[in-house]
Design a protein around this motif. Structure first.
Motif, mmCIF file in Angstrom:
data_model
loop_
_atom_site.group_PDB
_atom_site.id
_atom_site.type_symbol
_atom_site.label_atom_id
_atom_site.label_comp_id
_atom_site.label_asym_id
_atom_site.label_seq_id
_atom_site.Cartn_x
_atom_site.Cartn_y
_atom_site.Cartn_z
ATOM 1 N N CYS A 74 -4.437 -16.936 -8.619
ATOM 2 C CA CYS A 74 -5.364 -16.470 -7.576
ATOM 3 C C CYS A 74 -4.891 -15.133 -7.018
ATOM 4 N N ARG A 75 -5.842 -14.425 -6.396
ATOM 5 C CA ARG A 75 -5.430 -13.234 -5.653
ATOM 6 C C ARG A 75 -5.084 -13.725 -4.262
ATOM 7 N N TRP A 76 -3.822 -13.553 -3.902
ATOM 8 C CA TRP A 76 -3.310 -14.101 -2.646
ATOM 9 C C TRP A 76 -3.758 -13.240 -1.471
ATOM 10 N N GLY A 77 -4.029 -11.962 -1.780
ATOM 11 C CA GLY A 77 -4.435 -11.009 -0.748
ATOM 12 C C GLY A 77 -3.837 -9.655 -1.094
ATOM 13 N N GLY A 78 -4.542 -8.550 -0.726
ATOM 14 C CA GLY A 78 -4.015 -7.210 -0.999
ATOM 15 C C GLY A 78 -3.586 -7.062 -2.443
ATOM 16 N N GLU A 79 -2.316 -6.648 -2.637
ATOM 17 C CA GLU A 79 -1.827 -6.446 -4.007
ATOM 18 C C GLU A 79 -0.897 -7.584 -4.414
ATOM 19 N N GLY A 94 -7.197 2.397 -7.127
ATOM 20 C CA GLY A 94 -6.363 1.254 -6.730
ATOM 21 C C GLY A 94 -7.059 -0.068 -7.040
ATOM 22 N N ASP A 95 -8.363 -0.109 -6.727
ATOM 23 C CA ASP A 95 -9.141 -1.327 -7.026
ATOM 24 C C ASP A 95 -9.134 -1.625 -8.521
ATOM 25 N N ASP A 96 -9.309 -0.563 -9.310
ATOM 26 C CA ASP A 96 -9.351 -0.755 -10.758
ATOM 27 C C ASP A 96 -8.002 -1.245 -11.284
ATOM 28 N N GLY A 110 15.794 -4.692 -4.698
ATOM 29 C CA GLY A 110 15.542 -3.506 -5.523
ATOM 30 C C GLY A 110 14.241 -3.546 -6.302
ATOM 31 N N ARG A 111 13.419 -4.582 -6.129
ATOM 32 C CA ARG A 111 12.104 -4.710 -6.780
ATOM 33 C C ARG A 111 12.229 -4.940 -8.288
ATOM 34 N N ASN A 112 11.091 -5.111 -8.959
ATOM 35 C CA ASN A 112 11.031 -5.391 -10.396
ATOM 36 C C ASN A 112 12.006 -6.509 -10.779
ATOM 37 N N ALA A 160 13.374 -10.511 -3.520
ATOM 38 C CA ALA A 160 13.192 -9.703 -4.743
ATOM 39 C C ALA A 160 12.916 -8.246 -4.374
ATOM 40 N N LYS A 161 12.130 -8.043 -3.325
ATOM 41 C CA LYS A 161 11.849 -6.664 -2.861
ATOM 42 C C LYS A 161 13.125 -6.032 -2.322
ATOM 43 N N GLU A 162 13.807 -6.799 -1.479
ATOM 44 C CA GLU A 162 15.036 -6.284 -0.869
ATOM 45 C C GLU A 162 16.099 -5.996 -1.924
ATOM 46 N N LEU A 208 3.602 -13.054 -6.564
ATOM 47 C CA LEU A 208 4.018 -11.767 -7.118
ATOM 48 C C LEU A 208 3.295 -10.627 -6.420
ATOM 49 N N ASP A 209 4.010 -9.549 -6.267
ATOM 50 C CA ASP A 209 3.521 -8.403 -5.494
ATOM 51 C C ASP A 209 3.776 -7.127 -6.301
ATOM 52 N N ILE A 210 2.745 -6.288 -6.442
ATOM 53 C CA ILE A 210 2.909 -5.044 -7.213
ATOM 54 C C ILE A 210 3.824 -4.102 -6.411
ATOM 55 N N ASP A 211 4.784 -3.524 -7.101
ATOM 56 C CA ASP A 211 5.727 -2.628 -6.414
ATOM 57 C C ASP A 211 5.086 -1.258 -6.154
ATOM 58 N N HIS A 212 5.346 -0.761 -4.965
ATOM 59 C CA HIS A 212 4.894 0.585 -4.548
ATOM 60 C C HIS A 212 3.414 0.808 -4.816
ATOM 61 N N PHE A 213 2.630 -0.184 -4.567
ATOM 62 C CA PHE A 213 1.197 -0.053 -4.853
ATOM 63 C C PHE A 213 0.534 0.957 -3.912
ATOM 64 N N LYS A 214 1.110 1.098 -2.732
ATOM 65 C CA LYS A 214 0.535 2.035 -1.750
ATOM 66 C C LYS A 214 0.439 3.442 -2.344
ATOM 67 N N GLN A 215 1.463 3.767 -3.167
ATOM 68 C CA GLN A 215 1.472 5.112 -3.759
ATOM 69 C C GLN A 215 0.271 5.324 -4.689
ATOM 70 N N VAL A 216 -0.137 4.257 -5.363
ATOM 71 C CA VAL A 216 -1.301 4.375 -6.261
ATOM 72 C C VAL A 216 -2.517 4.760 -5.433
ATOM 73 N N ASN A 217 -2.703 4.056 -4.335
ATOM 74 C CA ASN A 217 -3.837 4.360 -3.451
ATOM 75 C C ASN A 217 -3.736 5.770 -2.893
ATOM 76 N N ASP A 218 -2.517 6.091 -2.439
ATOM 77 C CA ASP A 218 -2.345 7.396 -1.779
ATOM 78 C C ASP A 218 -2.571 8.552 -2.760
ATOM 79 N N GLY A 223 -6.387 7.372 -4.901
ATOM 80 C CA GLY A 223 -7.556 6.888 -4.149
ATOM 81 C C GLY A 223 -7.744 5.381 -4.281
ATOM 82 N N HIS A 224 -8.501 4.892 -3.334
ATOM 83 C CA HIS A 224 -8.696 3.449 -3.214
ATOM 84 C C HIS A 224 -9.460 2.856 -4.400
ATOM 85 N N LEU A 225 -10.414 3.637 -4.936
ATOM 86 C CA LEU A 225 -11.221 3.104 -6.056
ATOM 87 C C LEU A 225 -10.373 2.893 -7.298
HETATM 88 N N1 LIG Z 1 -7.234 -0.309 -3.639
HETATM 89 C C1 LIG Z 1 -6.891 -1.385 -2.933
HETATM 90 N N2 LIG Z 1 -5.754 -1.363 -2.248
HETATM 91 C C2 LIG Z 1 -5.407 -2.442 -1.529
HETATM 92 C C3 LIG Z 1 -6.213 -3.586 -1.477
HETATM 93 N N3 LIG Z 1 -5.605 -4.493 -0.684
HETATM 94 C C4 LIG Z 1 -4.452 -3.931 -0.251
HETATM 95 N N4 LIG Z 1 -4.327 -2.683 -0.771
HETATM 96 C C5 LIG Z 1 -3.304 -1.712 -0.569
HETATM 97 O O1 LIG Z 1 -2.056 -2.175 -1.036
HETATM 98 C C6 LIG Z 1 -1.075 -1.422 -0.405
HETATM 99 C C7 LIG Z 1 0.108 -2.306 -0.033
HETATM 100 O O2 LIG Z 1 1.084 -1.482 0.480
HETATM 101 P P1 LIG Z 1 2.469 -2.032 0.948
HETATM 102 O O3 LIG Z 1 2.274 -3.362 1.625
HETATM 103 O O4 LIG Z 1 3.132 -0.948 1.721
HETATM 104 O O5 LIG Z 1 3.228 -2.332 -0.350
HETATM 105 P P2 LIG Z 1 3.647 -1.447 -1.571
HETATM 106 O O6 LIG Z 1 3.250 -0.015 -1.458
HETATM 107 O O7 LIG Z 1 3.168 -2.142 -2.800
HETATM 108 O O8 LIG Z 1 5.196 -1.509 -1.481
HETATM 109 P P3 LIG Z 1 6.119 -2.734 -1.825
HETATM 110 O O9 LIG Z 1 5.279 -3.955 -1.849
HETATM 111 O O10 LIG Z 1 7.109 -2.786 -0.758
HETATM 112 O O11 LIG Z 1 6.702 -2.439 -3.162
HETATM 113 C C8 LIG Z 1 -1.702 -0.744 0.825
HETATM 114 O O12 LIG Z 1 -1.873 0.623 0.553
HETATM 115 C C9 LIG Z 1 -3.080 -1.426 0.889
HETATM 116 O O13 LIG Z 1 -4.062 -0.528 1.376
HETATM 117 C C10 LIG Z 1 -7.436 -3.568 -2.204
HETATM 118 O O14 LIG Z 1 -8.205 -4.522 -2.227
HETATM 119 N N5 LIG Z 1 -7.734 -2.452 -2.923
#
Ligand SMILES: Nc1nc2c(ncn2[C@@H]2O[C@H](COP(=O)(O)OP(=O)(O)OP(=O)(O)O)[C@@H](O)[C@H]2O)c(=O)[nH]1
Length: 401
Positions: A309-314, A287-289, A382-384, A378-380, A270-280, A283-285
């Motif tokens: 498990c955490r597979w990696g990233g989000e 995002g971590d929370d 339309g997500r969710n 699932a992403k292609e 499973l992958d969080i949708d649009h997680f990049k926007q949360v960081n952007d 901020g990254h902190l």
């Molecule tokens: N805060 C934080 N961000 C992370 C971590 N690992 C990965 N990310 C962020 O997760 C985001 C993943 O972005 P994308 O792969 O574009 O995916 P997305 O924005 O979730 O978009 P979709 O998956 O397509 O819905 C990037 O901004 C990474 O920097 C982490 O350990 N902490």
């Protein structure tokens, strides 16, 4: 036999043995890792050796001084050995027992009084033996409950040695009680001198046991440290979930089991949708929370038999010991739970999920790729949403996210 146990020779041998072993203990104390108690053991053995030196020099020293100092040293060495054992097992540096020392002081006073009695030698030996028996039994009682795990054999050896010391002390007590009035301890019969020799041997075994106890504790600590290191190498530090390495090794084991017993097992990615926007945006902190909160929700939403498990990233992965249909249902439930949950400070988020059941004879790479392909769809799409791969051949080329 009598010549072999000639009293001064015997005294000299015993003293040299004790001095050697005491010096080795001090050497170990100064140069090696030891634990609370070891210093007391070393001091106790040095004191015991000192007591024997005084016994040898008795004829050249004022008798009252030689007898009282020698006995004081013998009593102190027993108390020190007990304190060492207590500190070793309790892992504390506080001197362990005032009762022994108080008892020792009383015994010393009695011994001083006995110096002025005609049958003083017998009574002195009996009191000293009684005290030795008392301490030996206390050490035995203190150590026995610790005879478990890696410390078991060394602790049992320690108990056996102190039981032996107790037996010798009581033997000597009875022997002296029945003996005619003595004038010199070492002039006693061969049996009496033999007991002293056996006691010296026991002192050597005690020293060896202390070294053994120290060694096994070092082994124990190393074992625990290795287990801790292995465990933390399998934990994701951010979320506290298992990491990919752990899931992969568990999955390999599960593949063998599933192939052998033909049991179903599914992988859910499973992958969080649009997680990049949360960081952007935040901020990254933050995002971590958010990742930490997500991990908590995922973990709380699955069964205890599932491995998260955490597979990696989000991305997160779940190993479920169920067939595909049930895995998809669980994934839907999870997706729904996440969309209903308020996540601080971002509000509601959604996830996309890919599920794949292991196909008989398949390896981990192919299984993961199929789950990943489903997640991509699932992403292609339309997500969710949740997509599955049922293992049937597809026309389109395999894709990855
Ligand atoms: N805060 C934080 N961000 C992370 C971590 N690992 C990965 N990310 C962020 O997760 C985001 C993943 O972005 P994308 O792969 O574009 O995916 P997305 O924005 O979730 O978009 P979709 O998956 O397509 O819905 C990037 O901004 C990474 O920097 C982490 O350990 N902490």
């Amino acid at each position: 036999m009598l010549n072999l146990l000639h009293a001064p020779t015997l005294g000299l041998i015993v003293t040299m043995l004790l001095m050697t072993i005491a010096s080795l203990m001090v050497f170990v104390l100064k140069t090696r890792k030891t634990y609370p108690g070891f210093g007391l053991w070393a001091t106790g053995l040095v004191t015991l050796a000192g007591c024997f030196i005084l016994a040898i020099l008795r004829s050249t020293l004022p008798p009252v001084f030689a007898i009282l100092t020698g006995n004081a040293m013998a009593i102190a060495s027993l108390c020190l050995l007990y304190d060492g054992v207590a500190n070793f097992y309790r892992q504390s540096k506080i001197p362990a027992n005032r009762l022994n020392w108080a008892g020792g002081a009383v015994i010393l006073a009695v011994l001083a009084y006995c110096l002025f009695r005609a049958d003083g030698v017998n009574i002195r030996i009996m009191w000293a033996s009684a005290f030795q028996f008392f301490i030996a039994m206390r050490v035995f009682r203190l150590a026995l409950p610790h005879a478990r795990g890696r410390q078991k054999s060394a602790t049992l050896l320690l108990c056996a040695v102190f039981i032996g010391t107790g037996v010798i002390a009581s033997w000597r007590f009875v022997d002296v009680m029945l003996a005619p009035t003595m004038t010199d301890m070492l002039a006693q019969d061969v049996g009496f001198r033999l007991l002293i020799l056996v006691e010296a041997m026991l002192a050597i075994v005690v020293a060896f046991t202390f070294l053994l106890l120290t060694h096994t504790r070092i082994e124990e600590e190393l074992h625990e440290a290795r287990a801790r290191a292995e465990h933390s190498a399998r934990i994701d530090p951010l979320t506290g979930l298992w990491n990919r390495r752990h899931l992969e090794s568990e999955a390999k084991r599960e593949i063998q089991r599933a192939n052998r017993y033909v049991q179903p097992i599914s992988l859910v990615l499973l992958d969080i949708d649009h997680f990049k926007q949360v960081n952007d945006r935040l901020g990254h902190l933050v995002g971590d929370d958010v990742l930490r909160q997500m991990a908590g929700i995922v973990q709380a939403s699955v069964r205890t038999s599932d491995l998260v498990c955490r597979w990696g990233g989000e991305e997160f992965a779940i190993l479920m010991p169920v067939a595909l249909g049930e895995a998809v249902q669980a994934a839907e439930k999870l997706r729904h739970a996440i969309t209903q949950q308020e996540i601080e400070p971002v509000g509601r988020l959604s996830i996309s999920v890919g599920c794949a059941q292991l196909v008989l004879g398949e390896d981990l790479t192919s299984w993961c790729r199929r789950a990943d392909d489903a997640l991509y769809r699932a992403k292609e799409g339309g997500r969710n949403r949740v997509e599955k791969d049922d293992g049937a051949p597809r026309n389109e080329p395999a894709l990855t996210t």
